[in-house]
Design a protein around this motif. Structure first.
Motif, PDB file in Angstrom:
ATOM      1  N   UNK A   1       5.966  -3.044  -5.587  1.00 35.00           N
ATOM      2  CA  UNK A   1       4.878  -2.867  -6.554  1.00 35.00           C
ATOM      3  C   UNK A   1       3.607  -3.527  -6.025  1.00 35.00           C
ATOM      4  N   UNK A   2       3.749  -4.721  -5.457  1.00 33.34           N
ATOM      5  CA  UNK A   2       2.592  -5.424  -4.900  1.00 33.34           C
ATOM      6  C   UNK A   2       1.997  -4.644  -3.732  1.00 33.34           C
ATOM      7  N   UNK A   3       2.851  -4.175  -2.804  1.00 35.42           N
ATOM      8  CA  UNK A   3       2.367  -3.368  -1.687  1.00 35.42           C
ATOM      9  C   UNK A   3       1.642  -2.130  -2.205  1.00 35.42           C
ATOM     10  N   UNK A   4       2.252  -1.492  -3.212  1.00 33.80           N
ATOM     11  CA  UNK A   4       1.658  -0.280  -3.765  1.00 33.80           C
ATOM     12  C   UNK A   4       0.318  -0.531  -4.414  1.00 33.80           C
ATOM     13  N   UNK A   5       0.189  -1.658  -5.132  1.00 26.67           N
ATOM     14  CA  UNK A   5      -1.075  -1.974  -5.797  1.00 26.67           C
ATOM     15  C   UNK A   5      -2.185  -2.198  -4.777  1.00 26.67           C
ATOM     16  N   UNK A   6      -1.876  -2.938  -3.718  1.00 27.21           N
ATOM     17  CA  UNK A   6      -2.879  -3.170  -2.672  1.00 27.21           C
ATOM     18  C   UNK A   6      -3.257  -1.853  -1.996  1.00 27.21           C
TER      19      UNK A   6
END
Length: 394
Positions: free
Chosen positions: A118-123
């Motif tokens: 989720x963090x990778x996707x948000x960035x």
């Protein structure tokens, strides 16, 4: 270390010799389909989308490319990606439990992986491409990851009920949209004239896309089907499941093609476009994604039986091993080449030319992956994710 501590400690990430050919082979080619699916979003020389994200205008070659893309790629690459994501989570659980890791630790490992996705996707979404899929899969993993530890019968029941809900939602969406006369071109961040303007649009697009994907796109079901396929080891032992894989690939791809044909024929004026045709296309795309995965299982079985991987297979597998890095990199390449705030080639090209831009982008990913493979190095995104999840050095 005590025996109890050994049972609780998570083993590291999968070693290279433990990897199966089929998932990596599928991921390698899947990235080509994703490149092809994403490039139409950057075409900004048309005032209106004719079918899905394909613009009106162009000549016969543009129509042929759009027809092939609708039949084979659109709303088929994402379900394929989703099955592989679910399959990968199932393999993590299987390997961790087989190594003596406690179920509680394995659950935490799955949650941690999904949170970092989720963090990778948000960035990724906020910097480059708001229609990110990593966030969606991470959320699905968080919401339904407990099913990885449930009996298969329960998993299949949940898949059945969610399938009914999904079809109902898609039909409801089609009914609500059935009164529309056309689909106007959305003000995508991919065609924003400045990078700052693109970021501003992505701040609104990204959360909308995540919610829409969870509610109105058939993505949860293929992830859960990946859970089931992983529990059956369909791609790990394709020889033992050859008959089942043949049935899945034949039925899945046939349904996919038949379901896509009505919408594809609207390009040539056989009948007007309809929201119900788009719904049929979306539902049949789920079958296509699953069918493609089964087909790659069969191909990997033949490759294993032959005992010799050709250079093309080796290149695809190398790319599949670095699918996360390649996925993130493809967005950057397409954005720089095609977006209005980049080189702006999306303003000048139609479907035929931009199709080859997608192939070129994919070939760049393959070249980089093969280079890293020969150097014995993993993709930087994979290295970072594994360090964060397993908290070890790789």
């Amino acid at each position: 270390m005590s025996q109890e501590a050994l049972k609780k400690a998570a083993r590291g990430a999968v070693a290279q010799h433990e990897r199966s050919v089929a998932p990596d082979l599928a991921r390698g080619l899947m990235l080509l389909l994703i490149c092809i699916a994403h490039v139409p979003l950057y075409i900004s020389n048309s005032a209106q989308f004719r079918t899905l994200n394909h613009p009106s205008g162009g000549d016969l070659l543009d129509n042929i490319i759009q027809f092939a893309t609708i039949m084979i790629v659109d709303l088929r690459s994402y379900p394929m990606f989703a099955v592989l994501f679910g399959y990968g989570l199932a393999m993590i659980v299987t390997r961790q439990l087989a190594a003596g890791t406690s179920q509680q630790t394995t659950r935490k490992l799955i949650r941690r992986r999904c949170l970092y996705l989720i963090l990778f996707g948000a960035v990724h979404a906020l910097i480059v491409f708001s229609f990110d899929i990593l966030t969606v899969y991470g959320l699905v993993g968080l919401l339904f990851g407990s099913l990885l530890f449930s009996p298969r019968r329960k998993l299949l029941r949940v898949i059945g009920w969610l399938s009914l809900i999904m079809v109902s939602l898609l039909l409801t969406q089609a009914w609500l949209l059935s009164g529309g006369a056309g689909v106007p071109m959305l003000d995508y961040s991919t065609i924003a004239t400045s990078y700052g303007g693109a970021i501003e649009k992505r701040l609104f697009e990204y959360p909308f896309w995540v919610v829409y994907s969870l509610i109105a796109m058939p993505l949860i079901i293929p992830v859960l089907l990946g859970f089931w396929a992983g529990s059956q080891r369909l791609l790990e032992d394709p020889h033992q499941h050859r008959n089942l894989l043949k049935k899945i690939s034949t039925i899945g791809i046939t349904v996919s093609l038949l379901g896509a044909l009505p919408l594809a024929l609207t390009l040539f004026g056989f009948w007007p476009k309809s929201s119900y045709l788009i719904t049929l296309h979306a539902i049949s795309g789920l079958f296509g994604g699953i069918g493609y995965i089964a087909l790659f299982g069969l191909i990997s079985a033949k490759i294993s039986a032959a005992g010799n991987r050709g250079k093309i297979v080796q290149a695809l597998v190398a790319t599949g091993k670095r699918s996360l890095t390649s996925y993130l990199l493809h967005s950057l390449i397409l954005a720089l080449l095609l977006s209005s705030w980049g080189l702006g080639l999306g303003k000048q090209l139609h479907s035929f030319e931009i199709f080859f831009m997608a192939i070129l982008t994919w070939l760049i990913l393959v070249f980089i992956s093969v280079f890293l493979e020969r150097k014995g190095q993993q993709g930087p995104a994979e290295v970072l994710l594994r360090k964060l999840i397993y908290r070890k050095s790789y």
